[in-house]
Design an enzyme around this catalytic site. Structure first.
Site, PDB file in Angstrom:
ATOM      1  N   ASN A 156       0.802  -1.232   0.000  1.00  0.00           N
ATOM      2  CA  ASN A 156       0.000   0.000   0.000  1.00  0.00           C
ATOM      3  C   ASN A 156       0.827   1.270   0.000  1.00  0.00           C
ATOM      4  OD1 ASN A 156       0.770  -0.476   2.679  1.00  0.00           O
ATOM      5  ND2 ASN A 156      -1.051   0.541   3.492  1.00  0.00           N
ATOM      6  N   GLU A 254       4.876  -3.940  12.305  1.00  0.00           N
ATOM      7  CA  GLU A 254       3.909  -2.878  12.042  1.00  0.00           C
ATOM      8  C   GLU A 254       2.720  -3.541  11.357  1.00  0.00           C
ATOM      9  OE1 GLU A 254       5.956   0.598  13.516  1.00  0.00           O
ATOM     10  OE2 GLU A 254       3.898   0.111  12.975  1.00  0.00           O
ATOM     11  N   CYS A 288      -3.052   1.642   6.851  1.00  0.00           N
ATOM     12  CA  CYS A 288      -3.209   0.966   8.139  1.00  0.00           C
ATOM     13  C   CYS A 288      -3.800   1.893   9.191  1.00  0.00           C
ATOM     14  CB  CYS A 288      -1.867   0.465   8.617  1.00  0.00           C
ATOM     15  SG  CYS A 288      -0.671   1.792   8.781  1.00  0.00           S
ATOM     16  N   GLU A 462       8.588   3.165  14.357  1.00  0.00           N
ATOM     17  CA  GLU A 462       9.340   3.595  13.179  1.00  0.00           C
ATOM     18  C   GLU A 462       9.265   5.111  13.078  1.00  0.00           C
ATOM     19  OE1 GLU A 462       7.766   1.183   9.893  1.00  0.00           O
ATOM     20  OE2 GLU A 462       9.316  -0.297  10.351  1.00  0.00           O
TER      21      GLU A 462
HETATM   22  N1  LIG Z   1       1.251  -0.811  10.826  1.00  0.00           N
HETATM   23  C1  LIG Z   1       1.720  -0.334   9.692  1.00  0.00           C
HETATM   24  O1  LIG Z   1       2.624   0.531   9.653  1.00  0.00           O
HETATM   25  C2  LIG Z   1       1.180  -0.856   8.389  1.00  0.00           C
HETATM   26  C3  LIG Z   1       1.532  -0.178   7.219  1.00  0.00           C
HETATM   27  C4  LIG Z   1       1.018  -0.662   6.007  1.00  0.00           C
HETATM   28  C5  LIG Z   1       0.195  -1.779   5.970  1.00  0.00           C
HETATM   29  N2  LIG Z   1      -0.126  -2.404   7.134  1.00  0.00           N
HETATM   30  C6  LIG Z   1      -1.020  -3.549   7.126  1.00  0.00           C
HETATM   31  O2  LIG Z   1      -0.708  -4.422   6.027  1.00  0.00           O
HETATM   32  C7  LIG Z   1      -1.903  -5.006   5.523  1.00  0.00           C
HETATM   33  C8  LIG Z   1      -2.019  -4.746   4.026  1.00  0.00           C
HETATM   34  O3  LIG Z   1      -0.805  -5.035   3.370  1.00  0.00           O
HETATM   35  P1  LIG Z   1      -0.603  -6.419   2.640  1.00  0.00           P
HETATM   36  O4  LIG Z   1      -1.867  -6.901   2.008  1.00  0.00           O
HETATM   37  O5  LIG Z   1       0.611  -6.316   1.784  1.00  0.00           O
HETATM   38  O6  LIG Z   1      -0.274  -7.359   3.885  1.00  0.00           O
HETATM   39  P2  LIG Z   1       0.247  -8.860   3.853  1.00  0.00           P
HETATM   40  O7  LIG Z   1       0.487  -9.224   5.255  1.00  0.00           O
HETATM   41  O8  LIG Z   1      -0.622  -9.733   3.026  1.00  0.00           O
HETATM   42  O9  LIG Z   1       1.671  -8.782   3.075  1.00  0.00           O
HETATM   43  C9  LIG Z   1       2.703  -7.977   3.583  1.00  0.00           C
HETATM   44  C10 LIG Z   1       4.023  -8.512   3.047  1.00  0.00           C
HETATM   45  O10 LIG Z   1       4.206  -9.818   3.549  1.00  0.00           O
HETATM   46  C11 LIG Z   1       4.445 -10.727   2.481  1.00  0.00           C
HETATM   47  N3  LIG Z   1       3.930 -12.036   2.882  1.00  0.00           N
HETATM   48  C12 LIG Z   1       2.656 -12.483   2.849  1.00  0.00           C
HETATM   49  N4  LIG Z   1       2.592 -13.755   3.328  1.00  0.00           N
HETATM   50  C13 LIG Z   1       3.880 -14.099   3.667  1.00  0.00           C
HETATM   51  C14 LIG Z   1       4.497 -15.267   4.205  1.00  0.00           C
HETATM   52  N5  LIG Z   1       3.781 -16.360   4.501  1.00  0.00           N
HETATM   53  N6  LIG Z   1       5.847 -15.259   4.408  1.00  0.00           N
HETATM   54  C15 LIG Z   1       6.583 -14.168   4.104  1.00  0.00           C
HETATM   55  N7  LIG Z   1       6.059 -13.022   3.604  1.00  0.00           N
HETATM   56  C16 LIG Z   1       4.726 -13.001   3.379  1.00  0.00           C
HETATM   57  C17 LIG Z   1       3.748 -10.108   1.294  1.00  0.00           C
HETATM   58  O11 LIG Z   1       4.306 -10.585   0.083  1.00  0.00           O
HETATM   59  C18 LIG Z   1       4.074  -8.646   1.520  1.00  0.00           C
HETATM   60  O12 LIG Z   1       5.389  -8.379   1.064  1.00  0.00           O
HETATM   61  C19 LIG Z   1      -3.034  -4.387   6.300  1.00  0.00           C
HETATM   62  O13 LIG Z   1      -3.415  -5.213   7.366  1.00  0.00           O
HETATM   63  C20 LIG Z   1      -2.422  -3.106   6.848  1.00  0.00           C
HETATM   64  O14 LIG Z   1      -3.061  -2.658   8.033  1.00  0.00           O
HETATM   65  C21 LIG Z   1       0.349  -1.969   8.352  1.00  0.00           C
HETATM   66  O1  LIG Z   2      -0.504   2.074   5.844  1.00  0.00           O
HETATM   67  C1  LIG Z   2       0.028   2.701   6.770  1.00  0.00           C
HETATM   68  C2  LIG Z   2       1.262   3.481   6.500  1.00  0.00           C
HETATM   69  O2  LIG Z   2       2.014   3.573   7.668  1.00  0.00           O
HETATM   70  C3  LIG Z   2       0.952   4.737   5.763  1.00  0.00           C
HETATM   71  S1  LIG Z   2       1.219   6.229   6.601  1.00  0.00           S
HETATM   72  O3  LIG Z   2       2.482   6.109   7.356  1.00  0.00           O
HETATM   73  O4  LIG Z   2       0.080   6.492   7.491  1.00  0.00           O
HETATM   74  O5  LIG Z   2       1.303   7.276   5.533  1.00  0.00           O
END
Ligand SMILES: NC(=O)c1ccc[n+]([C@@H]2O[C@H](COP(=O)([O-])OP(=O)(O)OC[C@H]3O[C@@H](n4cnc5c(N)ncnc54)[C@H](O)[C@@H]3O)[C@@H](O)[C@H]2O)c1
Ligand SMILES: O=C[C@H](O)CS(=O)(=O)O
Length: 482
Positions: A156, A254, A288, A462
């Site tokens: 994202n 995160e 997120c 972070e």
């Molecule tokens: N807290 C934060 O800062 C933050 C920021 C951005 C996104 N997010 C969260 O991420 C999610 C959306 O992103 P997404 O769909 O890419 O998440 P995801 O967990 O599906 O994937 C994240 C990463 O993990 C990898 N991955 C998936 N399964 C794996 C496995 N079994 N082993 C190793 N790597 C694996 C994916 O290829 C990707 O690179 C949402 O829940 C969002 O809230 C959190």
């Molecule tokens: O998806 C969550 C990321 O941390 C985006 S942001 O840091 O809020 O811009």
């Protein structure tokens, strides 16, 4: 490859391992706005990941031996290159992720800000001298880089989620192997190309693409990897945490959110609507820290709903490269189906559709910005992260009631509320079970503040001066016989 750039060399279709661009591009990267293949990337596996980890381990002694100022200068050059190539990086990002180009340019600036920030923080990793417990001894505390870091990042924010890890890691003297999201690898490879140009030595920053499970399996099992820094869903975070346990890796997680957004009757209503729009529909709701549940005090609920609907009607859905577009496509059909499931479940349980509620006529994974009202805690959208352009409106009567509802979640990343009562601002800010609170604002993300959550939203922070602490180890030395 089909992206027009001022500097076409930024569009890479190979991975970076030990300073060599390697791999045969076989995995297609698609534009979510059109479904067209825009490039391909290599499908690397265990042996290449093992080689990347070995390269990072071999590069570690020389990189950690550089002075903080030497590392800072290289990071500063990386920052300057990111800014100089902001337009090209934004175009690559929009084409593979879908967000509006203006948002993509903002993300590149945000991503670069972490590199600038940690170029400065590199020089402030201080130790300490502690008054000794014995006259003939001296107590010295120093901080040293954790070592080889594995990073796994989401789609994202294809740039910022990478530099938010790579910048503090490299600043601290660590080396890194990055696995970016399979949907958005091109931005990661362009960042790596500019890091190389900035003077980041071979092996210090490596990028591997391919099967997440296979690459992740090696990153989490290899004993040469000292730390995993993961950003993504809580579900995957749990899996990776378990995979890291046998080698006791350090973890930064995160993870997912379910942000409450509370509007009290004394709030500035127009400001609250502006804040809800900024938080809810940024990146088409795919962040997120997006608002996931909007709680409005009963007396002002009709006025808030109408103002929000008026603002949603002004959003423009379309390809991120089109002028004036504010809402790009969702990342894929699966993401769109989740929004549809949440809307259908809410309506079946008594919610009322106010705006949108259907796929956009543009097709592909475009979805209309949506508002449902009359939501209740038993609905899926109350406990699950929608991760799409769906605003869910709840009503409440008392402060105590809404805090209990807001905190009724396994996760705790961000929360927001609007009030003009100073005492209430303190009470509610302290009561919300989240890592970050926006008070009279819907936008809280900045490199200078500690970003992270509590409960099942993860661990570590972070950005800010805290962000580099996740990449150092504390060592205590007792010097006796003095
Ligand atoms: N807290 C934060 O800062 C933050 C920021 C951005 C996104 N997010 C969260 O991420 C999610 C959306 O992103 P997404 O769909 O890419 O998440 P995801 O967990 O599906 O994937 C994240 C990463 O993990 C990898 N991955 C998936 N399964 C794996 C496995 N079994 N082993 C190793 N790597 C694996 C994916 O290829 C990707 O690179 C949402 O829940 C969002 O809230 C959190
Ligand atoms: O998806 C969550 C990321 O941390 C985006 S942001 O840091 O809020 O811009």
């Amino acid at each position: 490859m089909t992206i027009a750039l001022a500097d076409p060399s930024l569009l890479r279709d190979q991975c970076l391992i030990d300073g060599l661009w390697t791999g045969v591009p076989t995995i297609p990267v698609t534009d979510p706005a059109t479904g067209a293949t825009i490039a391909s990337i290599p499908d690397l596996g265990v042996s290449e990941t093992h080689a990347a980890i070995a390269a990072a381990d071999a590069a570690l002694p020389a990189w950690r031996a550089k002075t903080a100022a030497e590392r800072a200068r290289i990071l500063r050059r990386w920052f300057d290159l990111l800014i100089a190539h902001q337009d090209d990086l934004a175009m690559i990002l929009t084409r593979e992720q879908g967000k509006a180009l203006a948002e993509a340019k903002g993300e590149i600036a945000y991503a670069a800000s972490f590199v600038e920030w940690f170029a400065e923080e590199a020089k402030r990793v201080y130790g300490e001298i502690i008054p000794s417990h014995r006259a003939d001894s001296r107590i010295v505390v120093i901080k040293q880089p954790v070592g080889v870091v594995a990073a796994i990042t989401p789609w994202n924010f294809p740039a910022a989620m990478i530099t938010r890890k790579a910048a503090p890691a490299l600043a601290a003297g660590c080396t890194m192997v990055l696995k970016p999201a399979t949907q958005t690898p091109l931005t990661a490879l362009a960042l790596a190309a500019l890091a190389e140009r900035a003077g980041v030595p071979a092996g210090v920053f490596n990028v591997v693409t391919g099967s997440s499970r296979i690459i992740g399996g090696e990153l989490t099992a290899n004993p040469l990897v000292s730390k995993l820094s993961f950003t993504g869903s809580t579900e995957v975070g749990r899996t990776l945490m378990a995979q890291c346990a046998p080698t006791m890796k350090k973890l930064s997680m995160e993870l997912g959110g379910n942000a409450p957004f509370i509007v009290f009757a004394d709030a500035d209503l127009d400001a609250a609507v502006e804040g809800a729009m900024a938080s809810k529909y940024r990146n088409s709701g795919q962040t997120c820290v997006c608002v996931n549940r909007i709680f409005v005090q009963r007396d002002i609920a009709p006025a808030f709903e109408q103002k929000l609907a008026d603002a949603v009607a002004k959003l423009k859905v379309g390809p991120g490269t089109e002028a004036g577009v504010t809402q790009g496509p969702l990342i894929d059909d699966k993401a769109m189906e989740k929004v549809e499931e949440h809307v259908a479940d809410a309506l079946a349980k008594g919610a009322r559709l106010v705006s949108g509620g259907r796929r956009h006529p543009l097709g592909h994974s475009f979805y209309e910005p949506t508002i449902v009202a009359g939501c209740t805690p038993d609905m899926a959208l109350a406990s699950e992260e929608t991760f799409g352009p769906l605003a869910a409106l709840f009503t409440f009567d008392t402060e105590e009631e809404v805090i209990a509802m807001a905190n009724d979640s396994e996760v705790g990343l961000a929360g927001y509320f609007y009030t003009r009562d100073l005492a209430r601002a303190w009470r509610v800010g302290e009561a919300l079970e989240v890592g970050m609170v926006g008070i009279n604002t819907g936008l809280i993300s900045t490199e200078v503040a500690p970003f992270g959550g509590i409960k099942q939203s993860g661990m570590g922070r972070e950005g800010s001066r805290h962000g580099i602490e996740d990449y150092v180890e504390i060592k205590y030395m007792c010097m006796a016989g003095i």
